[in-house]
Design a protein around this motif. Structure first.
Motif, PDB file in Angstrom:
ATOM      1  N   UNK A 119       2.713   3.089 -11.209  1.00 27.89           N
ATOM      2  CA  UNK A 119       1.614   2.683 -11.906  1.00 27.89           C
ATOM      3  C   UNK A 119       1.928   3.216 -13.288  1.00 27.89           C
ATOM      4  N   UNK A 120       2.449   4.470 -13.516  1.00 24.73           N
ATOM      5  CA  UNK A 120       2.876   4.998 -15.064  1.00 24.73           C
ATOM      6  C   UNK A 120       3.840   3.918 -15.533  1.00 24.73           C
ATOM      7  N   UNK A 121       4.856   3.614 -14.822  1.00 25.77           N
ATOM      8  CA  UNK A 121       5.884   2.721 -15.240  1.00 25.77           C
ATOM      9  C   UNK A 121       5.226   1.314 -15.864  1.00 25.77           C
ATOM     10  N   UNK A 122       4.176   0.942 -15.259  1.00 25.63           N
ATOM     11  CA  UNK A 122       3.464  -0.316 -15.374  1.00 25.63           C
ATOM     12  C   UNK A 122       2.686  -0.160 -16.746  1.00 25.63           C
ATOM     13  N   UNK A 123       2.064   1.073 -16.933  1.00 22.97           N
ATOM     14  CA  UNK A 123       1.236   1.383 -17.906  1.00 22.97           C
ATOM     15  C   UNK A 123       2.112   1.341 -19.186  1.00 22.97           C
ATOM     16  N   UNK A 151      -4.029   7.222  -6.878  1.00 22.46           N
ATOM     17  CA  UNK A 151      -3.076   7.229  -7.717  1.00 22.46           C
ATOM     18  C   UNK A 151      -3.445   6.330  -8.937  1.00 22.46           C
ATOM     19  N   UNK A 152      -3.944   4.970  -8.649  1.00 18.71           N
ATOM     20  CA  UNK A 152      -4.555   4.364  -9.791  1.00 18.71           C
ATOM     21  C   UNK A 152      -5.701   5.025 -10.666  1.00 18.71           C
ATOM     22  N   UNK A 153      -6.450   5.861  -9.956  1.00 24.67           N
ATOM     23  CA  UNK A 153      -7.511   6.511 -10.648  1.00 24.67           C
ATOM     24  C   UNK A 153      -7.040   7.559 -11.390  1.00 24.67           C
ATOM     25  N   UNK A 154      -5.700   8.095 -10.910  1.00 27.86           N
ATOM     26  CA  UNK A 154      -5.172   9.211 -11.852  1.00 27.86           C
ATOM     27  C   UNK A 154      -4.458   8.615 -13.251  1.00 27.86           C
ATOM     28  N   UNK A 155      -3.870   7.608 -12.867  1.00 31.26           N
ATOM     29  CA  UNK A 155      -3.022   6.918 -13.937  1.00 31.26           C
ATOM     30  C   UNK A 155      -4.091   6.088 -14.986  1.00 31.26           C
ATOM     31  N   UNK A 204     -16.791  -4.689 -14.545  1.00 31.34           N
ATOM     32  CA  UNK A 204     -15.887  -3.389 -15.091  1.00 31.34           C
ATOM     33  C   UNK A 204     -15.147  -2.789 -13.914  1.00 31.34           C
ATOM     34  N   UNK A 205     -15.225  -3.552 -12.735  1.00 37.12           N
ATOM     35  CA  UNK A 205     -14.508  -2.780 -11.749  1.00 37.12           C
ATOM     36  C   UNK A 205     -13.097  -2.444 -11.919  1.00 37.12           C
ATOM     37  N   UNK A 206     -12.867  -1.167 -11.530  1.00 31.74           N
ATOM     38  CA  UNK A 206     -11.454  -0.257 -11.390  1.00 31.74           C
ATOM     39  C   UNK A 206     -10.541  -0.777 -10.119  1.00 31.74           C
ATOM     40  N   UNK A 207     -11.584  -0.916  -9.053  1.00 27.75           N
ATOM     41  CA  UNK A 207     -10.956  -1.196  -7.862  1.00 27.75           C
ATOM     42  C   UNK A 207     -11.598  -2.347  -7.059  1.00 27.75           C
ATOM     43  N   UNK A 208     -10.804  -3.253  -6.800  1.00 27.71           N
ATOM     44  CA  UNK A 208     -11.191  -4.226  -5.730  1.00 27.71           C
ATOM     45  C   UNK A 208     -10.245  -4.226  -4.784  1.00 27.71           C
ATOM     46  N   UNK A 209     -10.872  -4.813  -3.631  1.00 25.56           N
ATOM     47  CA  UNK A 209      -9.792  -5.017  -2.322  1.00 25.56           C
ATOM     48  C   UNK A 209      -9.804  -6.307  -1.665  1.00 25.56           C
ATOM     49  N   UNK A 210      -8.471  -6.856  -1.729  1.00 22.64           N
ATOM     50  CA  UNK A 210      -8.309  -8.188  -0.992  1.00 22.64           C
ATOM     51  C   UNK A 210      -7.631  -8.031   0.299  1.00 22.64           C
ATOM     52  N   UNK A 211      -7.723  -9.148   0.970  1.00 19.57           N
ATOM     53  CA  UNK A 211      -7.201  -9.216   2.492  1.00 19.57           C
ATOM     54  C   UNK A 211      -5.898  -9.836   2.620  1.00 19.57           C
ATOM     55  N   UNK A 212      -5.060  -9.213   2.876  1.00 17.03           N
ATOM     56  CA  UNK A 212      -3.508  -9.724   2.627  1.00 17.03           C
ATOM     57  C   UNK A 212      -2.469  -9.435   3.775  1.00 17.03           C
ATOM     58  N   UNK A 213      -2.508 -10.320   4.941  1.00 17.57           N
ATOM     59  CA  UNK A 213      -1.578 -10.111   5.794  1.00 17.57           C
ATOM     60  C   UNK A 213       0.011 -10.339   5.069  1.00 17.57           C
ATOM     61  N   UNK A 214       0.899  -9.873   5.528  1.00 21.27           N
ATOM     62  CA  UNK A 214       2.314  -9.624   4.750  1.00 21.27           C
ATOM     63  C   UNK A 214       2.720 -11.066   4.439  1.00 21.27           C
ATOM     64  N   UNK A 215       2.946 -11.889   5.632  1.00 17.14           N
ATOM     65  CA  UNK A 215       3.535 -13.193   5.282  1.00 17.14           C
ATOM     66  C   UNK A 215       3.111 -14.162   6.655  1.00 17.14           C
ATOM     67  N   UNK A 216       2.781 -15.381   6.373  1.00 22.84           N
ATOM     68  CA  UNK A 216       2.657 -16.129   7.577  1.00 22.84           C
ATOM     69  C   UNK A 216       3.594 -15.868   8.813  1.00 22.84           C
ATOM     70  N   UNK A 217       4.939 -15.525   8.543  1.00 23.14           N
ATOM     71  CA  UNK A 217       6.130 -15.379   9.537  1.00 23.14           C
ATOM     72  C   UNK A 217       6.127 -14.028  10.005  1.00 23.14           C
ATOM     73  N   UNK A 218       5.352 -13.107   9.592  1.00 20.44           N
ATOM     74  CA  UNK A 218       5.315 -11.490  10.143  1.00 20.44           C
ATOM     75  C   UNK A 218       4.145 -11.113  10.841  1.00 20.44           C
ATOM     76  N   UNK A 219       3.001 -12.032  10.632  1.00 23.70           N
ATOM     77  CA  UNK A 219       1.685 -12.158  11.597  1.00 23.70           C
ATOM     78  C   UNK A 219       1.432 -13.267  12.471  1.00 23.70           C
TER      79      UNK A 219
END
Length: 464
Positions: A119-123, A151-155, A204-219
């Motif tokens: 996250x620091x590298x991204x910033x 970690x996102x809260x810290x950075x 103003x959300x700093x955190x949101x959550x998404x539902x994210x199975x890895x790939x249709x071929x690994x689940x």
């Protein structure tokens, strides 16, 4: 919160409709010399010339700089920062089989060190918000999603925490070790718990959550379907990998008798609440299908090149109305970790594939900002410099040795040498100033990451 005035700089607003700034139908207002006023975490004013008088505001003379929206990442795997430089000459599948056994030893402490460094590298590369697709949860382990969010809260960056999953391990014909594969009911329960605990739907959300199975071929198909049902019941977005390699496309046809987009559609996974990663090997009918559904694509050009996966058909995506955002992908497949460099890579890759007019510098910047915001469903909140939007601003120096003779500041940023980041604000708070991270000590982050990488490698050697 104190007011901040930025003036005397070039300004690229990327305003207008989310689609128009990318297609070229509307490139957004630009000012050769303009101003921004940030107050209360939002943009209070933007326009040409000097700023209006703002009592007791802090004023920055930004001469020689370009102001843009903060860049937005749409696909990352922050935990992979622990395993950079491995499987250097491997394609996706052998790369995964090399690294999965190491990742299986992950815990919250190690992930926290990797996430803070990533996250620091991204910033430092001008990124104010990112999506992190975390799909690896060793059985009986720590709350790794919480480690990334902490970690996102810290950075100080906005985070879309994509709660991933795997339920097809080696014993069932999948690639991942069985130790990182979950039970479907447990996965769905943990995902719902994460949404209830962390997701913030406010503008103003700093955190949101998404539902994210890895790939249709690994689940399993059932997990894909039930994940979509869960996301829509909870009002959150869906994310997965799709058609990253030719093998993905061919496997989909062989196993399911459908193209990748047709398979997603059969699972209830096409819609404007979905974005997928890569899409390198989608054929034109699939691209049109995604565009009609409003399903977005996270373009990760450096990772696709590093793994030899190919070049995503970004001009075709744009022509079909597919929302296109920019992503780094995991640091183990990117090895750079910054987002700004991906703008240049995206432009060069598109032109190498389709010619010099395939993608403009302004389109590349728009993909990294407004296009990414559209993928994350936040085009009304971030991604452009407009009054009322969140005060997520990047200020780049474009008058130094590497940029001084370039008359167009947007071209200088996108195609020139890496531009020094003079300022990054997130919700009006300073995260980077004068090229230096202000929310954490880079030396400590470096030391922590190095120690965590050594510890992970040591665990792998001991348990082989």
């Amino acid at each position: 919160m104190d007011s901040l005035v930025i003036e005397g700089c070039a300004v690229a607003t990327i305003d207008g409709t989310a689609a128009g700034v990318i297609t070229g139908a509307g490139t957004g207002a630009e000012y050769e010399s303009g101003h921004l006023v940030l107050a209360g975490g939002r943009i209070a004013a933007v326009g040409p010339g000097p700023a209006p008088a703002v009592p007791e505001a802090r004023v920055i003379d930004a001469s020689g700089c370009l102001a843009t929206p903060g860049l937005i990442g749409t696909h990352h795997h922050l935990f992979q920062g622990l395993t950079r430089g491995l499987a250097q000459d491997s394609g996706l599948v052998p790369w995964l089989t090399t690294l999965y056994p190491l990742w299986a030893r992950l815990d919250a402490g190690l992930h926290g060190a990797a996430a803070r460094a990533g996250l620091a590298t991204l910033a430092l590369s001008g990124c104010s918000a990112t999506a992190d697709h975390h799909y690896l949860f060793p059985r009986g382990g720590d709350d790794l999603l919480a480690a990334g969010i902490g970690a996102a809260g810290q950075i100080g960056l906005r985070l879309h925490a994509c709660r991933g999953s795997l339920d097809l391990g080696e014993s069932a014909g999948g690639l991942p070790p069985d130790s990182v594969v979950g039970d479907r009911d447990q996965i769905l329960a943990a995902t719902e718990q994460a949404i209830d605990r962390y997701h913030d739907s406010s503008p103003a959300a700093m955190v949101r959550v998404a539902v994210a199975p890895s790939t249709p071929f690994a689940v399993t198909e059932q997990l894909m379907r039930e994940s979509a049902d869960l996301a829509r019941r909870k009002g959150v977005r869906l994310h997965t990998h799709l058609a990253e390699t030719p093998d993905d496309r061919d496997l989909c046809r062989e196993r399911f008798g459908r193209t990748p987009a047709e398979y997603l559609e059969s699972l209830g996974w096409l819609g404007d609440d979905v974005w997928v990663a890569h899409g390198v090997h989608l054929d034109l009918p699939d691209i049109i299908k995604l565009g009609r559904a409003g399903t977005g694509v996270a373009h990760c050009p450096a990772s696709n090149a590093r793994l030899g996966a190919g070049i995503a058909p970004v001009p075709e995506f744009i022509a079909a109305g597919v929302p296109v955002g920019l992503g780094v992908d995991g640091a183990a497949a990117n090895d750079h970790g910054g987002l700004a460099a991906e703008m240049r890579q995206s432009l060069l890759a598109a032109r190498a594939r389709r010619g010099a007019s395939a993608l403009t510098a302004r389109q590349a910047l728009a993909v990294a900002t407004m296009g990414s915001a559209r993928c994350l469903g936040r085009q009304d909140e971030i991604g452009s410099l407009e009054v009322g939007k969140q005060a997520d601003v990047a200020l780049w120096r474009v008058d130094d040795l590497g940029h001084a003779a370039t008359a167009d500041p947007v071209w200088a940023l996108v195609c020139g040498p890496p531009a020094r980041l003079e300022l990054l604000t997130v919700a009006g708070r300073t995260v980077v100033a004068h090229g230096e991270l202000r929310t954490a000590d880079p030396a400590a982050l470096t030391s922590d990451l190095r120690a965590a990488a050594r510890a992970l490698a040591g665990r792998h050697r001991v348990n082989r």
